[in-house]
Design an enzyme around this catalytic site. Structure first.
Site, PDB file in Angstrom:
ATOM      1  N   CYS A   1       0.841  -1.212   0.000  1.00  0.00           N
ATOM      2  CA  CYS A   1       0.000   0.000   0.000  1.00  0.00           C
ATOM      3  C   CYS A   1       0.873   1.258   0.000  1.00  0.00           C
ATOM      4  CB  CYS A   1      -0.914   0.022   1.218  1.00  0.00           C
ATOM      5  SG  CYS A   1      -2.033  -1.371   1.304  1.00  0.00           S
TER       6      CYS A   1
ATOM      7  N   ARG B   1      -7.755  -4.487  -3.242  1.00  0.00           N
ATOM      8  CA  ARG B   1      -7.327  -3.310  -4.027  1.00  0.00           C
ATOM      9  C   ARG B   1      -8.326  -3.117  -5.178  1.00  0.00           C
ATOM     10  NH1 ARG B   1      -2.346  -2.559  -1.745  1.00  0.00           N
ATOM     11  NH2 ARG B   1      -1.534  -4.496  -0.899  1.00  0.00           N
TER      12      ARG B   1
HETATM   13  C1  BEZ Z   1       0.610  -4.611   1.873  1.00  0.00           C
HETATM   14  O1  BEZ Z   1       1.823  -4.799   1.911  1.00  0.00           O
HETATM   15  O2  BEZ Z   1       0.117  -3.554   1.525  1.00  0.00           O
HETATM   16  C2  BEZ Z   1      -0.275  -5.742   2.285  1.00  0.00           C
HETATM   17  C3  BEZ Z   1       0.106  -7.031   1.992  1.00  0.00           C
HETATM   18  C4  BEZ Z   1      -0.699  -8.079   2.388  1.00  0.00           C
HETATM   19  C5  BEZ Z   1      -1.883  -7.827   3.066  1.00  0.00           C
HETATM   20  C6  BEZ Z   1      -2.274  -6.522   3.322  1.00  0.00           C
HETATM   21  C7  BEZ Z   1      -1.466  -5.476   2.924  1.00  0.00           C
END
Ligand code: BEZ
Length: 238
Positions: free
Chosen positions: A55, A138
């Site tokens: 993110c 997402r």
């Molecule tokens: C992230 O790195 O944004 C992420 C990865 C796995 C689950 C939730 C967020």
């Protein structure tokens, strides 16, 4: 922590639907969606959580590209199932500490919605319980100046978005509207566009004879559309 109930009905807006309405608190003040964005294209997107690496890489990229999207008359609005103070702290950390792909000191100036009760995420089908019942996937909603959903892309938690593709979608949708054409696989401005299929035998015959149009067969016709013509129309002149 708010959770999805096992038997809860999941609403999923579809392409062609009016964007579901909501009022929300954001990092840029309150918004009334989509009314506040009438006349603009808008990308409404969700991310799983603040202070997570994928993110963070996406927010740095979105914020760096905000001007590029704005020139294509497209605003950005983000959302996650976190509170306002978490959002503020995360965006401050991004600016102060995080560098990604050569981008640093990045300030996120577009609104990030607090949605701790999942009100908006539920309206937009951003929670997909078999992926996560507490985090949004997402999701990307492309909404036109009349507030109609024109394209939707969903990615899972582990996969960061492709921003060339998000931008290509914004330009291709506007090109289709402006020029009354469709865009073929992997289209980018400057590539030939698709002339809508003939609706009668007469039109099919005319198409085959038209020297401005390149028909592989009566149903598959393309024509040239100059890159500058596309960009002049689509890109807002500042
Ligand atoms: C992230 O790195 O944004 C992420 C990865 C796995 C689950 C939730 C967020």
């Amino acid at each position: 922590m708010e959770q999805y109930q096992e038997n809860e009905i999941i609403s999923m807006p579809r392409i062609g639907d009016a964007a579901p309405e909501f009022k929300a608190v954001t990092t840029q003040g309150d918004i009334n969606f989509p009314a506040d964005y009438k006349g603009d294209w808008v990308i409404l997107f969700s991310h799983p959580a603040d202070f997570t690496p994928v993110c963070t890489s996406e927010f740095i990229t979105f914020a760096t590209l905000e001007d590029k999207f704005a020139k294509a008359n497209c605003k950005l609005v983000g959302l996650s199932i976190d509170g306002l103070y978490s959002h503020i702290a995360w965006l401050r950390t991004i600016k102060e500490k995080i560098e990604f792909n050569g981008m640093k000191n990045v300030e996120v100036n577009f609104p990030l919605i607090e949605d701790i009760k999942m009100d908006v995420a539920k309206k937009y089908g951003m929670i997909q319980p078999n992926e996560s019942s507490t985090k949004a996937v997402r999701a990307v909603f492309f909404i036109d100046p009349k507030g109609i959903i024109r394209a939707i892309i969903y990615y899972p938690l582990s996969l960061g978005r492709n921003f060339d593709e998000l931008y290509r979608v914004v330009v291709a949708l506007q090109t289709a509207d402006e020029f009354g054409v469709a865009t073929p696989a992997d289209w980018n401005p400057g590539d030939d566009v698709i002339v809508s299929p003939a609706g009668s035998c007469g039109t099919a015959k005319e198409r085959m004879a038209d020297t401005e149009i390149d028909c592989k067969d009566w149903f598959f016709c393309t024509k040239k559309l100059d890159k500058d013509t596309v960009l002049d129309k689509v890109l807002r002149k500042n």
